[in-house]
Design a protein around this motif. Structure first.
Motif, PDB file in Angstrom:
ATOM      1  N   ASP A  63       0.744  -1.496   0.029  1.00  0.00           N
ATOM      2  CA  ASP A  63       0.150  -0.081  -0.106  1.00  0.00           C
ATOM      3  C   ASP A  63       0.834   1.266   0.076  1.00  0.00           C
ATOM      4  OD1 ASP A  63       0.929  -0.365   2.572  1.00  0.00           O
ATOM      5  OD2 ASP A  63      -0.862  -0.121   3.595  1.00  0.00           O
ATOM      6  N   SER A  67       2.801   4.242  -6.305  1.00  0.00           N
ATOM      7  CA  SER A  67       1.558   3.849  -7.520  1.00  0.00           C
ATOM      8  C   SER A  67       1.517   2.462  -7.886  1.00  0.00           C
ATOM      9  CB  SER A  67       1.497   4.656  -8.343  1.00  0.00           C
ATOM     10  OG  SER A  67       2.494   4.782  -9.413  1.00  0.00           O
ATOM     11  N   GLU A  69       0.330  -0.402  -6.729  1.00  0.00           N
ATOM     12  CA  GLU A  69      -0.896  -1.101  -6.977  1.00  0.00           C
ATOM     13  C   GLU A  69      -1.668  -0.880  -8.292  1.00  0.00           C
ATOM     14  OE1 GLU A  69      -1.840  -2.410  -2.379  1.00  0.00           O
ATOM     15  OE2 GLU A  69      -2.454  -0.405  -3.294  1.00  0.00           O
ATOM     16  N   VAL A  70      -1.716   0.654  -8.424  1.00  0.00           N
ATOM     17  CA  VAL A  70      -2.521   1.104  -9.477  1.00  0.00           C
ATOM     18  C   VAL A  70      -1.788   0.533 -10.778  1.00  0.00           C
ATOM     19  CG1 VAL A  70      -3.015   3.154 -10.848  1.00  0.00           C
ATOM     20  CG2 VAL A  70      -3.018   3.113  -8.511  1.00  0.00           C
ATOM     21  N   ARG A 119      -9.697  -1.927  -5.518  1.00  0.00           N
ATOM     22  CA  ARG A 119      -9.761  -0.957  -6.503  1.00  0.00           C
ATOM     23  C   ARG A 119      -8.324  -0.743  -7.186  1.00  0.00           C
ATOM     24  NH1 ARG A 119     -13.152   1.533  -2.392  1.00  0.00           N
ATOM     25  NH2 ARG A 119     -11.395   2.870  -1.985  1.00  0.00           N
ATOM     26  N   ARG A 120      -7.639  -0.398  -6.626  1.00  0.00           N
ATOM     27  CA  ARG A 120      -6.283  -0.099  -7.063  1.00  0.00           C
ATOM     28  C   ARG A 120      -5.711  -1.380  -8.080  1.00  0.00           C
ATOM     29  NH1 ARG A 120      -3.011   2.278  -1.712  1.00  0.00           N
ATOM     30  NH2 ARG A 120      -3.671   4.594  -2.012  1.00  0.00           N
TER      31      ARG A 120
END
Length: 496
Positions: A63, A67, A69-70, A119-120
């Motif tokens: 987390d 970015s 995870e995105v 979501r990511r």
């Protein structure tokens, strides 16, 4: 014409979770973004796709890795939409970590974190969610793991893992029946802590290790062979692993290990880094190793694929063992370095982070008793029976007899005295810290056992907490402890 590179080996870490034995770590995304700004997610996804195309289809992130995870989610979306293709046999696997601040872990807090990660990552179900807890003195980690287990049952998480969790706390989770399949820890030729008791415990409980730090921040490579010891190191990651070198015996020990690896590497036509990583991969409890990637910058995929074209035989291992014999074992257990200053990571020295964590219990003055403080742990029996969890008088802290009671009355580690002892000593540590002391201030402990035959398992846990402190200690078998508890412990500390 050069020989083709070998295919990437795969392993089933747990049912339905097949991964590459070299997992691509994305912690450097945060480092890149600190300097250059946020990576364009489409560009990042294209960079990840090059790893996928070469067989490195498993990615580890968190987390707090910028970015990452995105970017992984954007790759997943592109694969689902067909704008990029996965090579035959590729199975995109995304691991992420949740590293919350210690505090109450309600169902809402945990579910909100999992929803955000989904979501990511552009997924309805996380392949492997790995949990990291900063301060085991705070019992919220068990509440979090229980809620994560419920989310696993609901299908939001395929499997649960941990990061930097020591063997004692793995034991607590096992005793509570919480299904953990991996533990991500540092393992290298310098740091062999995970190859001892932790490896045995993991084998017995079906837990696989995900090993990072296999090259000790790059020190286990050709670059440092025969080089003089650097006077200064400005890189935080290397500062961390420099501590490991010093703990293992110093620069001469590193050079002896590098020389041994160089001889083995020459025999197989590979690099020193290959040998160092292959040694970790061949440790029995290790499922996969994690190798960091700087997306769009340095690429090591070809060199990493050479890991699958050779193995270390008995001659190789004996040569390496001869070099390791001159080193000192790193003390303690896996993850200790994340809970004791100096706290060094690739992000810097975060010792202040440990100091800033609030105490678990609230100290309150005792009416009519100047200089006296007490804490309560929330047990229903404290006000009924008229006692405090701990009391401070001047520089003395006295902790009441403590059992493995979670919340208002639930027993932790039923039937496992060692697991109960871990939970008890964490609770004692939280009590002392909440009154301004530390475990280093403890001068006496008393241990009460239901069955004296359990003395060794309990005493070994006591030794791991107090081995360097060495308080006075008394161990007693009692006719019957209240309830079904196997262990009760009280402690006294003198602050300063």
């Amino acid at each position: 014409m050069p020989a083709p590179l070998p295919a990437v080996e795969r392993i089933e870490l747990a049912p339905g979770l097949e991964v590459a034995r070299v997992v691509t770590g994305l912690w450097q995304v945060a480092d890149i973004e600190r300097v250059s700004g946020t990576i364009d997610p489409d560009e990042g996804a294209r960079a990840l796709h090059t790893y996928l195309a070469d067989g490195f289809d498993s990615f580890d992130m968190a987390d707090h890795y910028g970015s990452a995870e995105v970017i992984a989610g954007r790759l997943r979306t592109a694969l689902a939409e067909g704008s990029v293709a996965a090579p035959p046999g590729a199975k995109l696997a995304t691991f992420t970590k949740w590293c919350p601040e210690p505090g109450p872990m309600t169902a809402e807090v945990v579910r909100r974190a999992v929803d955000l990660a989904c979501r990511r990552l552009a997924t309805e179900r996380i392949d492997l969610l790995q949990f990291h807890w900063w301060l085991f003195e705070h019992p919220g980690w068990l509440d979090a793991m229980r809620e994560l287990a419920r989310l696993k049952e609901e299908g939001r998480i395929l499997h649960l893992g941990l990061t930097n969790t020591d063997t004692d706390h793995l034991r607590v989770l096992a005793a509570e029946g919480i299904p953990v399949v991996t533990n991500q820890v540092c393992v290298s030729l310098l740091d062999r802590r995970a190859t001892g008791p932790m490896a045995g415990f993991c084998r017995a409980h079906g837990i696989r290790l995900l090993a990072y730090g296999t090259l000790a921040g790059g020190f286990l490579s050709e670059r440092w062979l025969g080089r003089p010891e650097p006077a200064e190191i400005g890189d935080w990651s290397k500062m961390k692993y420099r501590r490991f070198i010093d703990a293992a015996g110093g620069w001469d020990v590193l050079q002896a290990i590098l020389q041994a690896c160089a001889e083995v590497a020459k025999r197989h036509g590979v690099s020193i880094s290959n040998v160092a990583t292959r040694w970790v991969m061949q440790q029995e409890a290790v499922g996969a190793v994690i190798v960091g990637a700087r997306l769009g910058e340095s690429e090591h995929r070809n060199d990493n694929r050479r890991l699958f074209g050779f193995s270390l035989d008995e001659t190789d291992l004996q040569r390496i063992d001869a070099a390791l014999a001159g080193s000192r074992p790193i003390p303690g257990d896996c993850g200790d370095e994340y809970r004791r200053p100096p706290f060094l990571t690739a992000s810097g020295d975060l010792s202040h982070h440990l100091d800033s964590l609030p105490p678990v219990y609230q100290a309150v003055p005792v009416d009519g008793r100047p200089g006296r403080l007490r804490i309560d742990s929330g047990s229903v029996w404290e006000p009924i029976c008229g006692y405090a969890r701990a009391v401070r008088i001047g520089d003395r802290i006295l902790v009441s007899g403590t059992t493995a009671t979670h919340g208002s009355g639930e027993m932790i580690g039923q039937g496992d005295p060692a697991a109960q002892t871990v939970y008890i000593l964490d609770k004692i540590a939280a009590s002392i810290r909440s009154l301004g002391g530390s475990m280093a201030d403890v001068v006496r402990t008393r241990v009460y056992l239901r069955d004296a035959e359990q003395w060794e398992a309990v005493s070994r846990v006591h030794g791991r907490y107090f081995g360097e402190i060495r308080p006075a200690n008394t161990l007693l078998e009692v006719g019957r402890l209240v309830g079904d508890y196997d262990v009760e412990i009280e402690a006294e500390a003198v602050v300063g």
